[in-house]
Design a protein around this motif. Structure first.
Motif, mmCIF file in Angstrom:
data_model
loop_
_atom_site.group_PDB
_atom_site.id
_atom_site.type_symbol
_atom_site.label_atom_id
_atom_site.label_comp_id
_atom_site.label_asym_id
_atom_site.label_seq_id
_atom_site.Cartn_x
_atom_site.Cartn_y
_atom_site.Cartn_z
ATOM 1 N N LYS A 21 0.832 -1.206 0.000
ATOM 2 C CA LYS A 21 0.000 0.000 0.000
ATOM 3 C C LYS A 21 0.868 1.258 0.000
ATOM 4 O O LYS A 21 0.581 2.223 -0.720
ATOM 5 C CB LYS A 21 -0.961 -0.026 1.185
ATOM 6 C CG LYS A 21 -2.056 -1.088 1.019
ATOM 7 C CD LYS A 21 -2.782 -1.407 2.298
ATOM 8 C CE LYS A 21 -3.736 -0.353 2.739
ATOM 9 N NZ LYS A 21 -4.519 -0.777 3.917
ATOM 10 N N PHE A 42 -8.639 -3.338 0.836
ATOM 11 C CA PHE A 42 -7.501 -3.257 -0.091
ATOM 12 C C PHE A 42 -7.976 -2.749 -1.450
ATOM 13 O O PHE A 42 -7.343 -1.882 -2.050
ATOM 14 C CB PHE A 42 -6.814 -4.619 -0.220
ATOM 15 C CG PHE A 42 -5.539 -4.558 -1.003
ATOM 16 C CD1 PHE A 42 -4.376 -4.091 -0.418
ATOM 17 C CD2 PHE A 42 -5.502 -4.971 -2.321
ATOM 18 C CE1 PHE A 42 -3.191 -4.031 -1.139
ATOM 19 C CE2 PHE A 42 -4.324 -4.911 -3.051
ATOM 20 C CZ PHE A 42 -3.163 -4.441 -2.461
ATOM 21 N N PHE A 91 -8.596 0.925 -1.193
ATOM 22 C CA PHE A 91 -7.328 1.644 -1.145
ATOM 23 C C PHE A 91 -6.744 1.788 -2.546
ATOM 24 O O PHE A 91 -6.289 2.872 -2.944
ATOM 25 C CB PHE A 91 -6.318 0.928 -0.229
ATOM 26 C CG PHE A 91 -4.977 1.582 -0.255
ATOM 27 C CD1 PHE A 91 -4.701 2.633 0.594
ATOM 28 C CD2 PHE A 91 -4.005 1.179 -1.163
ATOM 29 C CE1 PHE A 91 -3.471 3.272 0.551
ATOM 30 C CE2 PHE A 91 -2.778 1.816 -1.211
ATOM 31 C CZ PHE A 91 -2.511 2.863 -0.352
#
Length: 121
Positions: free
Chosen positions: A60, A89, A92
């Motif tokens: 990330k 995820f 993100f």
């Protein structure tokens, strides 16, 4: 596209885990070579799909800081087996313009989830 490949195996015997790591690594490298993706980094993890991951946090960070534009995996469950963690995820990636490439997702060809395109839709 600059990418990281991410390999995860569960809690298995050492020999079995090593073999699975090499299988995933070869599949991911071959795929990236065919697609002309530049592999910037490779991450290998041995953990349960439900456990927290420092490597996912590192991926990330790399996406956010634009060190890579994508993460290449063999299966979505490699990110997490927990649906909430997986969706976090995905979100993100969407928010940071990343691409998640699952090389084994479709019947006949790979599926790319390009969150930049999804945001524009």
């Amino acid at each position: 596209m600059n990418v990281a490949i991410y390999i995860r195996v569960g809690n298995k015997e050492q020999l079995e885990a090593d073999k699975e790591i090499e299988i995933q690594r070869n599949e991911l490298r071959d795929f990236c070579e065919k697609k002309k993706y530049q592999i910037v980094s490779e991450y290998v993890e041995r953990r349960s799909g439900l456990a927290e991951s420092q490597i996912i946090e590192e991926l990330k960070r790399c996406i956010k800081e634009k060190e890579i534009q994508g993460v290449v995996i063999t299966d979505y469950s490699k990110i997490s087996r927990n649906i909430n963690d997986l969706m976090n995820f995905f979100n993100f990636m969407k928010e940071n313009g990343g691409t998640l490439v699952n090389i084994n997702h479709t019947e006949k060809q790979e599926k790319e989830i390009d969150f930049v395109s999804l945001r524009k839709a």
